[in-house]
Design a protein around this motif. Structure first.
Motif, short mmCIF file in Angstrom:
data_model
loop_
_atom_site.label_atom_id
_atom_site.label_comp_id
_atom_site.label_asym_id
_atom_site.label_seq_id
_atom_site.Cartn_x
_atom_site.Cartn_y
_atom_site.Cartn_z
N LYS B 71 -8.23 -17.75 -41.86
CA LYS B 71 -7.85 -16.34 -41.67
C LYS B 71 -8.99 -15.41 -42.11
O LYS B 71 -9.40 -14.51 -41.36
CB LYS B 71 -6.58 -16.05 -42.49
N GLU B 72 -9.49 -15.66 -43.30
CA GLU B 72 -10.54 -14.79 -43.81
C GLU B 72 -11.83 -14.96 -43.02
O GLU B 72 -12.55 -13.99 -42.78
CB GLU B 72 -10.81 -15.09 -45.30
N LYS B 73 -12.09 -16.16 -42.55
CA LYS B 73 -13.31 -16.40 -41.77
C LYS B 73 -13.26 -15.65 -40.44
O LYS B 73 -14.24 -15.08 -39.99
CB LYS B 73 -13.51 -17.89 -41.54
N ILE B 74 -12.10 -15.68 -39.85
CA ILE B 74 -11.94 -15.01 -38.53
C ILE B 74 -12.12 -13.50 -38.70
O ILE B 74 -12.68 -12.84 -37.82
CB ILE B 74 -10.58 -15.36 -37.92
N ALA B 227 -12.50 -14.97 -28.47
CA ALA B 227 -11.79 -16.27 -28.51
C ALA B 227 -12.81 -17.40 -28.59
O ALA B 227 -12.64 -18.36 -29.36
CB ALA B 227 -10.92 -16.41 -27.25
N LYS B 228 -13.88 -17.25 -27.80
CA LYS B 228 -14.93 -18.28 -27.78
C LYS B 228 -15.62 -18.35 -29.15
O LYS B 228 -15.88 -19.44 -29.69
CB LYS B 228 -15.94 -17.91 -26.70
N ALA B 229 -15.88 -17.17 -29.73
CA ALA B 229 -16.55 -17.11 -31.03
C ALA B 229 -15.70 -17.77 -32.11
O ALA B 229 -16.23 -18.49 -32.97
CB ALA B 229 -16.82 -15.64 -31.39
N ILE B 230 -14.38 -17.56 -32.05
CA ILE B 230 -13.49 -18.18 -33.04
C ILE B 230 -13.55 -19.70 -32.93
O ILE B 230 -13.73 -20.42 -33.92
CB ILE B 230 -12.03 -17.67 -32.85
N ASP B 231 -13.41 -20.17 -31.70
CA ASP B 231 -13.39 -21.63 -31.51
C ASP B 231 -14.73 -22.27 -31.88
O ASP B 231 -14.77 -23.39 -32.41
CB ASP B 231 -13.00 -21.96 -30.06
N GLN B 232 -15.83 -21.54 -31.58
CA GLN B 232 -17.16 -22.07 -31.93
C GLN B 232 -17.33 -22.16 -33.45
O GLN B 232 -17.95 -23.09 -33.96
CB GLN B 232 -18.24 -21.18 -31.33
N MET B 233 -16.70 -21.20 -34.11
CA MET B 233 -16.82 -21.16 -35.57
C MET B 233 -16.26 -22.44 -36.22
O MET B 233 -16.78 -22.93 -37.22
CB MET B 233 -16.07 -19.93 -36.11
N PHE B 234 -15.23 -23.04 -35.58
CA PHE B 234 -14.56 -24.20 -36.21
C PHE B 234 -14.75 -25.49 -35.41
O PHE B 234 -14.12 -26.50 -35.73
CB PHE B 234 -13.07 -23.90 -36.36
N PRO B 240 -10.57 -28.29 -35.51
CA PRO B 240 -11.03 -27.31 -34.53
C PRO B 240 -9.84 -26.48 -34.02
O PRO B 240 -8.68 -26.90 -34.12
CB PRO B 240 -11.62 -28.16 -33.42
N THR B 241 -10.14 -25.33 -33.46
CA THR B 241 -9.07 -24.43 -33.00
C THR B 241 -9.11 -24.26 -31.48
O THR B 241 -10.11 -24.57 -30.83
CB THR B 241 -9.23 -23.04 -33.64
N HIS B 242 -8.01 -23.73 -31.00
CA HIS B 242 -7.96 -23.33 -29.59
C HIS B 242 -7.41 -21.91 -29.57
O HIS B 242 -6.28 -21.67 -30.02
CB HIS B 242 -7.05 -24.26 -28.79
N THR B 243 -8.22 -20.97 -29.07
CA THR B 243 -7.83 -19.56 -29.08
C THR B 243 -7.63 -19.08 -27.66
O THR B 243 -8.44 -19.37 -26.76
CB THR B 243 -8.92 -18.73 -29.78
N GLU B 244 -6.57 -18.33 -27.48
CA GLU B 244 -6.28 -17.80 -26.13
C GLU B 244 -5.52 -16.49 -26.28
O GLU B 244 -5.07 -16.15 -27.38
CB GLU B 244 -5.46 -18.81 -25.33
#
Lengths: 244, 394
Positions: B71-74, B227-234, B240-244
């Motif tokens: 959460k804090e990272k995002i 969304a791409k930046a979030i997923d790349q972060m993890f 890993p995450t999936h953001t949409e």
């Protein structure tokens, strides 16, 4: 625009001229009527007799305009019926022909009055006028008191009377009857034939009747025999044989 | 119309056949209208969500959690405005051994302040909001749920959790009943219950983690980039995450809505086709039994076109009657569906606008088309039949 069809060389109310009727079943041809000539004068009462398969009903159907001859002419009430299209033939029938079947053929879900009114649905008459005319026709056949009865509530003779009322309700020029007494007991048959006499004598209706019953044929003014699609005798012979 | 009594007399005479045919069409149109309305509602629900909101879930499956530390990272990603946890409690009334799912309503743990700021569609008074934020056991409920259980502010209730059975029961105090404004925010769920994530996390000794994280962004046009930046972060982490977008998430969440729609449509069409065949067969039988009558009518001077029209009108009447009754039944069912146990809770996620004019018109149109289609072949047969042939078979 439709062309008016005028009578050509017509003798009497019904004039059948050299009529042939051939049915085709697969590659087989069956000649049912072979060169028939017959005339019925206006106000005439014509009976047609003959064995089963002789072509009586076929000839009656041609006169009533519910079938067409293969060749020859059928004039009825001034119209060459054989020339009319299917649609015009239906309209013509509704005005000129009253048809009486052997098995009455009333519609079971309709009352006597409603059955009699059926042909009037094709006219411009109002509902009230249609009912009045139907009651008048039922009065002629002596069934006013059964006006609201359904066919299942009537005897065979009464059903045939309703069928006759239906046939005369539009005041057609010609009544055609196919074995009208064929399904009745002798008393009822007698009453129906009396009714035919009255329609012919009092209302001057031209009647063409097919029958197996010599007593029915005896009521007609002209009686002729058909056999294997050919007329085999004349009125004079019938009279000489004492059929009348 | 002077021929109408003739048609009605026939229908009344064969009342068992008439009733069964109408009932078949009623079933068909009822099914069509109900399914179609549900499909329209789902479709609408998929497209009304705010495109400034993204949902982050575990890249493997929704079944796995997202570490709460994400959460804090995002929050550090440029363009991200707010982040909130969104956890399912799957809370129910009753005991662990005897849960009462008939009284279920959706209940979620959120970071209340951020979440309410991200979702203006849950309308609370300032006092209610304040009271909710200050009460650790506090919750807010939707107007439908409050009405269903006759709850008012200050009422206390307990829920057990299917996800955290060892942590229950959870006691809640109703601090607010949110309002919905479907004109301003169409499709807002009116039966939700929201409570503090902190309360849940404390109850499970800091192991709640996050089912999903909801991310509000400043510019919807940048949704894809963020969304791409979030997923790349993890992407190189062990989780890993999936953001949409919220729309895409919802589509995936409701069991691949595209396929569900196709399935429902296919079932609906199969039923309609089957009933059409049954109705056509019934009409054919009815006309076959009336060969004598058709012959009589034609002999009396009824033209072939008129006889055909009478049969078609009869079929059309059956179709229209069945259609009207089917629509009426559909309308009543659609209105009542959200109150049904279980299915009602699922459906309340979507707006319930009732039977739309378009679906109703399509239903009645389909019913009449069915009537016409069922009556066409028998009517054509009657049109073509020759009097002499029919009289011969009498």
């Amino acid at each position: 625009m439709t062309a008016e069809i005028k009578p050509i060389h017509q003798n009497g109310m019904v004039d059948v001229q050299n009529v042939r009727k051939i049915y085709r079943r697969d590659s087989q041809e069956i000649t049912v009527l072979n060169g028939i000539d017959a005339q019925v004068a206006e106000g005439g009462f014509f009976a047609l007799m003959g064995p089963s398969g002789s072509g009586k009903t076929t000839l009656l159907n041609l006169i009533a305009g519910i079938d067409r001859p293969t060749s020859g002419k059928v004039f009825v009430a001034g119209t060459d019926v054989s020339q009319l299209s299917e649609g015009r033939l239906a309209g013509w029938r509704s005005v000129n022909i009253g048809f009486i079947f052997q098995f009455y053929n009333l519609i079971p879900v309709l009352t006597a009055t409603e059955n009699v009114q059926l042909p009037l649905l094709l006219t411009r008459l109002s509902k009230k006028e249609r009912r009045e005319r139907a009651l008048m026709a039922l009065n002629i056949v002596g069934l006013t008191d059964r006006a609201d009865h359904y066919p299942r509530q009537l005897s065979g003779g009464q059903e045939q009377r309703v069928a006759i009322a239906r046939a005369i309700v539009t005041d057609p020029k010609v009544l055609v009857a196919d074995e009208p007494t064929g399904d009745l007991d002798s008393k009822s048959a007698h009453e129906i034939l009396d009714l035919f006499d009255a329609l012919n004598n009092d209302l001057k209706k031209t009647i063409v009747m097919v029958t197996h019953d010599p007593r029915a044929a005896a009521r007609a003014k002209i009686c002729r025999h058909l056999d294997k699609g050919v007329m085999i005798d004349s009125e004079e012979r019938e009279l000489k044989d004492g059929v009348r | 119309m002077k021929f109408l009594p003739l048609i009605l007399k026939h229908l009344r005479h064969s009342w068992i056949r008439t009733t069964s045919t109408i009932l078949a069409i009623v079933a068909c149109i009822f099914l069509f209208c109900t399914l179609q309305t549900i499909l329209v509602a789902i479709d609408w629900g998929l497209h009304i969500n705010n495109s400034t909101r993204l949902v982050v879930r575990n890249g493997v499956s929704l079944m796995y959690y997202v570490p709460i530390t994400y959460k804090e990272k995002i929050r550090t990603i440029p363009g991200v405005k707010r982040v909130s946890t969104f956890n399912w409690l799957l809370g129910f009334f009753g005991s662990d051994t005897n849960p009462d799912w008939t009284k279920f309503f959706p209940n979620h743990a959120v970071d209340s302040e951020e979440y309410l700021a991200m979702y203006p569609e849950y309308i609370l008074s300032a006092a209610e909001k304040q009271a909710f934020l200050e009460d650790r056991r506090g919750c807010i409920v939707g107007p439908d749920t409050a009405k269903k259980y006759n709850w008012k502010i200050g009422d206390i209730f307990q829920l057990r959790s299917q996800i955290f059975p060892e942590a229950g029961p959870f006691e809640f105090v109703i601090e607010g009943i949110y309002k919905v404004d479907n004109a301003l925010y169409p499709g807002t769920h009116s039966g939700m219950m929201l409570f503090h994530y902190k309360y849940l996390d404390d109850a499970v000794h800091g192991n709640a983690q996050a089912n999903t994280l909801v991310v509000e962004i400043e510019n919807p046009a940048r949704a894809g980039d963020i969304a791409k930046a979030i997923d790349q972060m993890f992407e190189n982490s062990d989780r890993p995450t999936h953001t949409e977008t919220e729309n895409a998430f919802r589509a995936g969440f409701i069991s691949m809505a595209g396929n569900l729609t196709l399935l429902l449509r296919t079932i609906g069409m199969a039923v309609i086709f089957t009933i059409l065949l049954a109705t056509a067969n019934t009409m054919s039988m009815a006309v076959r039994e009336r060969r004598k009558e058709i012959a009589i009518l034609k002999t009396l001077g009824f033209g072939s076109g008129l006889v055909m029209a009478l049969i078609l009108i009869e079929a059309l009447f059956l179709g229209a009657s069945g259609g009207a009754l089917g629509i009426l039944l559909g309308q009543m069912t659609i209105k009542a569906l959200p109150n049904f146990p279980m299915i009602g809770d699922a459906l309340r996620q979507y707006p319930n606008p009732g039977l739309s004019l378009a679906v109703g018109a399509a239903g009645i149109g389909m019913a009449m088309l069915m009537g016409l289609a069922a009556g066409f072949v028998p009517a054509l047969t009657a049109y073509r039949s020759r009097i002499t042939d029919m009289l011969r078979t009498i």
